[in-house]
Design a protein around this motif. Structure first.
Motif, PDB file in Angstrom:
ATOM      1  N   ALA A 233       0.836  -1.209   0.000  1.00 15.40           N
ATOM      2  CA  ALA A 233       0.000   0.000   0.000  1.00 15.40           C
ATOM      3  C   ALA A 233       0.867   1.254   0.000  1.00 15.40           C
ATOM      4  N   PRO A 234       0.510   2.256  -0.795  1.00 12.14           N
ATOM      5  CA  PRO A 234       1.285   3.498  -0.822  1.00 12.14           C
ATOM      6  C   PRO A 234       1.045   4.317   0.448  1.00 12.14           C
ATOM      7  N   PRO A 235       1.929   5.236   0.772  1.00 11.54           N
ATOM      8  CA  PRO A 235       1.727   6.074   1.963  1.00 11.54           C
ATOM      9  C   PRO A 235       0.396   6.825   1.897  1.00 11.54           C
ATOM     10  N   GLY A 236      -0.294   6.841   3.012  1.00 11.83           N
ATOM     11  CA  GLY A 236      -1.554   7.573   3.097  1.00 11.83           C
ATOM     12  C   GLY A 236      -2.717   6.915   2.391  1.00 11.83           C
ATOM     13  N   TRP A 237      -2.596   5.636   2.076  1.00 15.96           N
ATOM     14  CA  TRP A 237      -3.626   4.958   1.267  1.00 15.96           C
ATOM     15  C   TRP A 237      -5.018   4.989   1.904  1.00 15.96           C
ATOM     16  N   ALA A 238      -5.099   5.021   3.257  1.00 14.25           N
ATOM     17  CA  ALA A 238      -6.401   4.952   3.923  1.00 14.25           C
ATOM     18  C   ALA A 238      -6.948   6.317   4.326  1.00 14.25           C
ATOM     19  N   SER A 239      -6.219   7.381   4.040  1.00 10.20           N
ATOM     20  CA  SER A 239      -6.575   8.691   4.572  1.00 10.20           C
ATOM     21  C   SER A 239      -7.876   9.238   3.996  1.00 10.20           C
ATOM     22  N   GLU A 240      -8.226   8.829   2.787  1.00  8.73           N
ATOM     23  CA  GLU A 240      -9.415   9.378   2.141  1.00  8.73           C
ATOM     24  C   GLU A 240     -10.636   8.477   2.260  1.00  8.73           C
ATOM     25  N   LEU A 241     -10.548   7.384   2.988  1.00  7.18           N
ATOM     26  CA  LEU A 241     -11.678   6.481   3.124  1.00  7.18           C
ATOM     27  C   LEU A 241     -12.774   7.112   3.971  1.00  7.18           C
ATOM     28  N   SER A 242     -14.021   6.976   3.533  1.00 12.30           N
ATOM     29  CA  SER A 242     -15.150   7.549   4.247  1.00 12.30           C
ATOM     30  C   SER A 242     -15.420   6.783   5.542  1.00 12.30           C
ATOM     31  N   GLY A 243     -15.683   7.536   6.619  1.00 20.25           N
ATOM     32  CA  GLY A 243     -16.016   6.913   7.898  1.00 20.25           C
ATOM     33  C   GLY A 243     -14.836   6.294   8.606  1.00 20.25           C
ATOM     34  N   VAL A 244     -13.634   6.659   8.190  1.00 21.89           N
ATOM     35  CA  VAL A 244     -12.422   6.055   8.747  1.00 21.89           C
ATOM     36  C   VAL A 244     -11.471   7.164   9.195  1.00 21.89           C
ATOM     37  N   GLY A 251       5.208   1.634   9.429  1.00 22.72           N
ATOM     38  CA  GLY A 251       5.718   0.788   8.365  1.00 22.72           C
ATOM     39  C   GLY A 251       4.568   0.333   7.476  1.00 22.72           C
ATOM     40  N   ALA A 252       4.475  -0.989   7.277  1.00 20.39           N
ATOM     41  CA  ALA A 252       3.402  -1.535   6.442  1.00 20.39           C
ATOM     42  C   ALA A 252       2.078  -1.612   7.185  1.00 20.39           C
ATOM     43  N   ARG A 253       2.108  -1.411   8.486  1.00 28.60           N
ATOM     44  CA  ARG A 253       0.885  -1.543   9.286  1.00 28.60           C
ATOM     45  C   ARG A 253       0.203  -0.187   9.460  1.00 28.60           C
ATOM     46  N   THR A 254      -1.107  -0.211   9.291  1.00 25.34           N
ATOM     47  CA  THR A 254      -1.924   0.991   9.461  1.00 25.34           C
ATOM     48  C   THR A 254      -2.896   0.757  10.601  1.00 25.34           C
ATOM     49  N   ALA A 272     -10.229  -1.718   0.095  1.00 31.62           N
ATOM     50  CA  ALA A 272      -9.226  -0.740  -0.332  1.00 31.62           C
ATOM     51  C   ALA A 272      -7.820  -1.277  -0.123  1.00 31.62           C
ATOM     52  N   ALA A 273      -7.610  -1.983   0.984  1.00 31.58           N
ATOM     53  CA  ALA A 273      -6.291  -2.552   1.250  1.00 31.58           C
ATOM     54  C   ALA A 273      -5.950  -3.633   0.235  1.00 31.58           C
ATOM     55  N   LEU A 274      -6.917  -4.491  -0.083  1.00 34.33           N
ATOM     56  CA  LEU A 274      -6.681  -5.564  -1.063  1.00 34.33           C
ATOM     57  C   LEU A 274      -6.410  -5.004  -2.455  1.00 34.33           C
ATOM     58  N   ALA A 275      -6.982  -3.845  -2.733  1.00 38.97           N
ATOM     59  CA  ALA A 275      -6.762  -3.233  -4.040  1.00 38.97           C
ATOM     60  C   ALA A 275      -5.318  -2.800  -4.229  1.00 38.97           C
ATOM     61  N   THR A 276      -4.572  -2.641  -3.137  1.00 37.60           N
ATOM     62  CA  THR A 276      -3.170  -2.233  -3.233  1.00 37.60           C
ATOM     63  C   THR A 276      -2.225  -3.427  -3.355  1.00 37.60           C
ATOM     64  N   GLY A 277      -2.738  -4.635  -3.087  1.00 35.63           N
ATOM     65  CA  GLY A 277      -1.888  -5.818  -3.115  1.00 35.63           C
ATOM     66  C   GLY A 277      -2.249  -6.760  -1.978  1.00 35.63           C
ATOM     67  N   VAL A 279      -2.730  -8.542   1.620  1.00 38.48           N
ATOM     68  CA  VAL A 279      -2.983  -8.102   2.988  1.00 38.48           C
ATOM     69  C   VAL A 279      -2.566  -9.219   3.931  1.00 38.48           C
ATOM     70  N   ARG A 280      -1.575  -8.959   4.747  1.00 40.93           N
ATOM     71  CA  ARG A 280      -1.062  -9.988   5.650  1.00 40.93           C
ATOM     72  C   ARG A 280      -1.794 -10.017   6.987  1.00 40.93           C
ATOM     73  N   GLU A 281      -2.464  -8.921   7.331  1.00 41.76           N
ATOM     74  CA  GLU A 281      -3.167  -8.857   8.610  1.00 41.76           C
ATOM     75  C   GLU A 281      -4.317  -7.878   8.502  1.00 41.76           C
ATOM     76  N   PHE A 282      -5.468  -8.288   9.043  1.00 40.23           N
ATOM     77  CA  PHE A 282      -6.625  -7.398   9.172  1.00 40.23           C
ATOM     78  C   PHE A 282      -7.307  -7.791  10.469  1.00 40.23           C
ATOM     79  N   THR A 283      -6.952  -7.083  11.553  1.00 40.20           N
ATOM     80  CA  THR A 283      -7.272  -7.537  12.903  1.00 40.20           C
ATOM     81  C   THR A 283      -7.962  -6.440  13.698  1.00 40.20           C
ATOM     82  N   PRO A 284      -9.072  -6.772  14.378  1.00 41.46           N
ATOM     83  CA  PRO A 284      -9.680  -5.774  15.273  1.00 41.46           C
ATOM     84  C   PRO A 284      -8.800  -5.557  16.500  1.00 41.46           C
ATOM     85  N   GLN A 285      -8.729  -4.320  16.943  1.00 40.46           N
ATOM     86  CA  GLN A 285      -7.951  -3.959  18.126  1.00 40.46           C
ATOM     87  C   GLN A 285      -8.899  -3.443  19.196  1.00 40.46           C
TER      88      GLN A 285
END
Length: 323
Positions: A233-244, A251-254, A272-277, A279-285
């Motif tokens: 994923a490129p830098p700032g890839w999630a910054s424009e997502l609605s409701g986020v 690093g690679a983790r957002t 959106a993350a899968l569209a970049t390539g 995804v090694r982790e998608f975990t609720p915190q």
């Protein structure tokens, strides 16, 4: 089985308000963690429950009835500061304390032998308390709280100074007592241990209970947080997502927060993350008890639950009580 009720306790020392409508319950067989900063009012609450201090107002009840002297003799209390006779031998001291609680000589000695063995200090029965390590003195202190087979356990910092093996031993004892139906309330600054051991937790600030509930209940949030590891994923890839809202990039983790788990925003994040390539982790915190504690005690505007209705209010800045 009976419940211990702390009902709207208030206590003032001069101009300092030590307790403000302190309220909580501990059910039979429940382990309740009582946490807060130094001076928050934990020890004052425990001393009132024991009858050592009298509240300005409020009541402590057991099985729906106010605690009287006879019932208080059925409480096992472990103070933060050691309340043992330093020059008295361990075995003699425990027998003496058991007899003070009404046990006969034979029953008192049997109880002493049982608890010193369970707590791993049977070889030290003939030693003076002052000659023991601090950890073993702490084990003797717990034995003193247990030796009369109490109906309630109230423990102030019982894990202080213990090594990991002794922590495991003491944790096992508390679980066993709870399994036998005994309500257990203890204070501790070891929040990871509280999180593992307790059924419910109360967080105290400036003499007031500001959060109380089960661990999972306290950790729940209206704004779920997620960790996404998308190495391409490129830098700032999630910054424009609605409701986020992006909390940080590492690093690679957002690390991000979504407005609501019901609106599907987290699925949009994953797409959106899968569209970049890959995804090694998608975990609720979810926040740990330590993180929750830091948030509650560091915020002067932290919302506090009303002691009678459970609704939330915003307390004003308060002076910390020296409990």
């Amino acid at each position: 089985m009976a419940t211990l009720e702390i009902d709207r306790l208030n206590k003032t020392y001069g101009t300092v308000r030590a307790l403000r409508d302190m309220s909580f319950t501990v059910g039979a067989g429940e382990i309740f963690g009582f946490v807060g900063s130094n001076g928050a009012g934990k020890t004052t609450t425990m001393r009132i429950a024991l009858g050592v201090l009298a509240p300005d107002s409020g009541e402590v009840r057991w099985d729906g009835r106010p605690l009287d002297l006879a019932m208080r003799r059925r409480i096992g209390y472990m103070p933060e500061e050691r309340g043992l006779y330093p020059k008295m031998k361990v075995g003699d001291q425990l027998v003496y304390l058991a007899r003070l609680h009404g046990l006969g000589t034979v029953a008192a000695r049997t109880a002493m032998e049982h608890w010193t063995q369970v707590l791993g200090i049977d070889a030290r029965r003939g030693d003076e308390v002052q000659k023991l390590s601090l950890g073993n003195q702490q084990r003797v202190q717990l034995a003193a709280a247990l030796v009369h087979d109490p109906d309630i356990l109230v423990l102030d910092e019982p894990f202080s100074g213990l090594d990991p093996v002794a922590v495991d031993v003491m944790s096992g004892v508390l679980r066993d007592r709870a399994a036998a139906g005994v309500p257990v309330v203890f204070s501790s600054h070891q929040l990871d241990l509280v999180e593992r051991l307790c059924d419910r937790v109360g967080i105290v600030k400036a003499g007031e209970m500001v959060e109380v509930g089960g661990i999972e209940e306290l950790r729940a949030t209206q704004r779920p947080q997620w960790v996404v590891d998308a190495p391409a994923a490129p830098p700032g890839w999630a910054s424009e997502l609605s409701g986020v809202r992006v909390l940080r990039y590492d690093g690679a983790r957002t690390f991000l927060e979504v407005d609501s788990p019901q609106d599907g925003a987290e699925q949009a994040v994953l797409r959106a993350a899968l569209a970049t390539g890959p995804v090694r982790e998608f975990t609720p915190q979810r926040p740990s008890l330590t993180e929750l504690f830091r948030h509650v005690v560091s915020s002067d505007e932290a919302p506090a639950p009303d002691s009678t209705t459970g609704s939330r209010t915003t307390p004003s800045t308060r002076q910390e009580a020296s409990a």
